[in-house]
Design a protein around this motif. Structure first.
Motif, PDB file in Angstrom:
ATOM      1  N   LEU A  18     -11.883   5.821   1.923  1.00  0.00           N
ATOM      2  CA  LEU A  18     -10.574   5.362   1.469  1.00  0.00           C
ATOM      3  C   LEU A  18      -9.880   4.711   2.664  1.00  0.00           C
ATOM      4  O   LEU A  18      -9.810   5.303   3.738  1.00  0.00           O
ATOM      5  CB  LEU A  18      -9.721   6.525   0.960  1.00  0.00           C
ATOM      6  CG  LEU A  18     -10.263   7.345  -0.216  1.00  0.00           C
ATOM      7  CD1 LEU A  18      -9.274   8.427  -0.596  1.00  0.00           C
ATOM      8  CD2 LEU A  18     -10.544   6.454  -1.415  1.00  0.00           C
ATOM      9  N   VAL A  19      -9.367   3.516   2.458  1.00  0.00           N
ATOM     10  CA  VAL A  19      -8.697   2.790   3.534  1.00  0.00           C
ATOM     11  C   VAL A  19      -7.318   2.363   3.066  1.00  0.00           C
ATOM     12  O   VAL A  19      -7.193   1.621   2.077  1.00  0.00           O
ATOM     13  CB  VAL A  19      -9.500   1.556   3.977  1.00  0.00           C
ATOM     14  CG1 VAL A  19      -8.751   0.805   5.073  1.00  0.00           C
ATOM     15  CG2 VAL A  19     -10.892   1.972   4.467  1.00  0.00           C
ATOM     16  N   GLU A  20      -6.290   2.837   3.784  1.00  0.00           N
ATOM     17  CA  GLU A  20      -4.919   2.490   3.445  1.00  0.00           C
ATOM     18  C   GLU A  20      -4.464   1.275   4.256  1.00  0.00           C
ATOM     19  O   GLU A  20      -4.964   1.023   5.344  1.00  0.00           O
ATOM     20  CB  GLU A  20      -3.943   3.640   3.749  1.00  0.00           C
ATOM     21  CG  GLU A  20      -4.244   4.935   3.049  1.00  0.00           C
ATOM     22  CD  GLU A  20      -4.888   5.951   3.955  1.00  0.00           C
ATOM     23  OE1 GLU A  20      -4.724   7.161   3.707  1.00  0.00           O
ATOM     24  OE2 GLU A  20      -5.555   5.530   4.925  1.00  0.00           O
ATOM     25  N   SER A  21      -3.472   0.589   3.738  1.00  0.00           N
ATOM     26  CA  SER A  21      -2.830  -0.508   4.464  1.00  0.00           C
ATOM     27  C   SER A  21      -1.405  -0.661   3.946  1.00  0.00           C
ATOM     28  O   SER A  21      -1.071  -0.146   2.873  1.00  0.00           O
ATOM     29  CB  SER A  21      -3.604  -1.820   4.278  1.00  0.00           C
ATOM     30  OG  SER A  21      -3.659  -2.179   2.918  1.00  0.00           O
ATOM     31  N   GLY A  22      -0.585  -1.365   4.737  1.00  0.00           N
ATOM     32  CA  GLY A  22       0.754  -1.682   4.275  1.00  0.00           C
ATOM     33  C   GLY A  22       1.876  -0.909   4.925  1.00  0.00           C
ATOM     34  O   GLY A  22       3.048  -1.161   4.623  1.00  0.00           O
ATOM     35  N   GLY A  23       1.558   0.025   5.796  1.00  0.00           N
ATOM     36  CA  GLY A  23       2.625   0.760   6.456  1.00  0.00           C
ATOM     37  C   GLY A  23       3.346  -0.109   7.472  1.00  0.00           C
ATOM     38  O   GLY A  23       2.964  -1.255   7.726  1.00  0.00           O
TER      39      GLY A  23
END
Length: 121
Positions: free
Chosen positions: A4-9
């Motif tokens: 799982l890879v988050e982005s946008g912070g």
């Protein structure tokens, strides 16, 4: 394995908006639910929002009316639209997903590495 890879912070002023994204990849047969947790400084990790494969959602009381969770099942992605941000929303935000890696009904919980959200007053 599943990643799982988050982005946008990032950094935003109080009252502003951010949109977080999380992409799941790997050996995925299906995903029962996807969600967002956060952990603020000196605090325990807490559930922010969750969405099932059928689109049912749940939210923490502290974010109801301000945050919206959505999902693209075809792309195995989940999003968190955060509006009217407050300094108390400052935290590391983690994506998680209950993933089935085979045709069985057993799902496994996976976590992303987290993305920092900082809201200045």
């Amino acid at each position: 394995q599943v990643q799982l890879v988050e982005s946008g912070g990032g950094l935003v002023q109080a009252g502003g908006s951010l949109r977080l994204s999380c992409a799941a990849s790997g050996s995925i047969f299906g995903i029962d639910y996807m969600g967002w947790y956060r952990q603020g400084p000196g605090k325990q990790r807490e559930l922010v929002a969750r969405i099932t494969s059928g689109g049912s959602t749940m939210y923490a009381d502290s974010v109801k009316g301000r945050f919206t969770v959505s999902r693209d099942n075809a792309k195995n992605m989940v999003y968190l639209q955060m509006n009217s941000l407050k300094p108390e929303d400052t935290a590391v935000y983690y994506c998680n997903a209950a993933v089935r890696i085979s045709s069985s009904f057993v799902s496994y919980l996976y976590w992303g590495q987290g993305t920092q959200v900082t809201v200045s007053s």
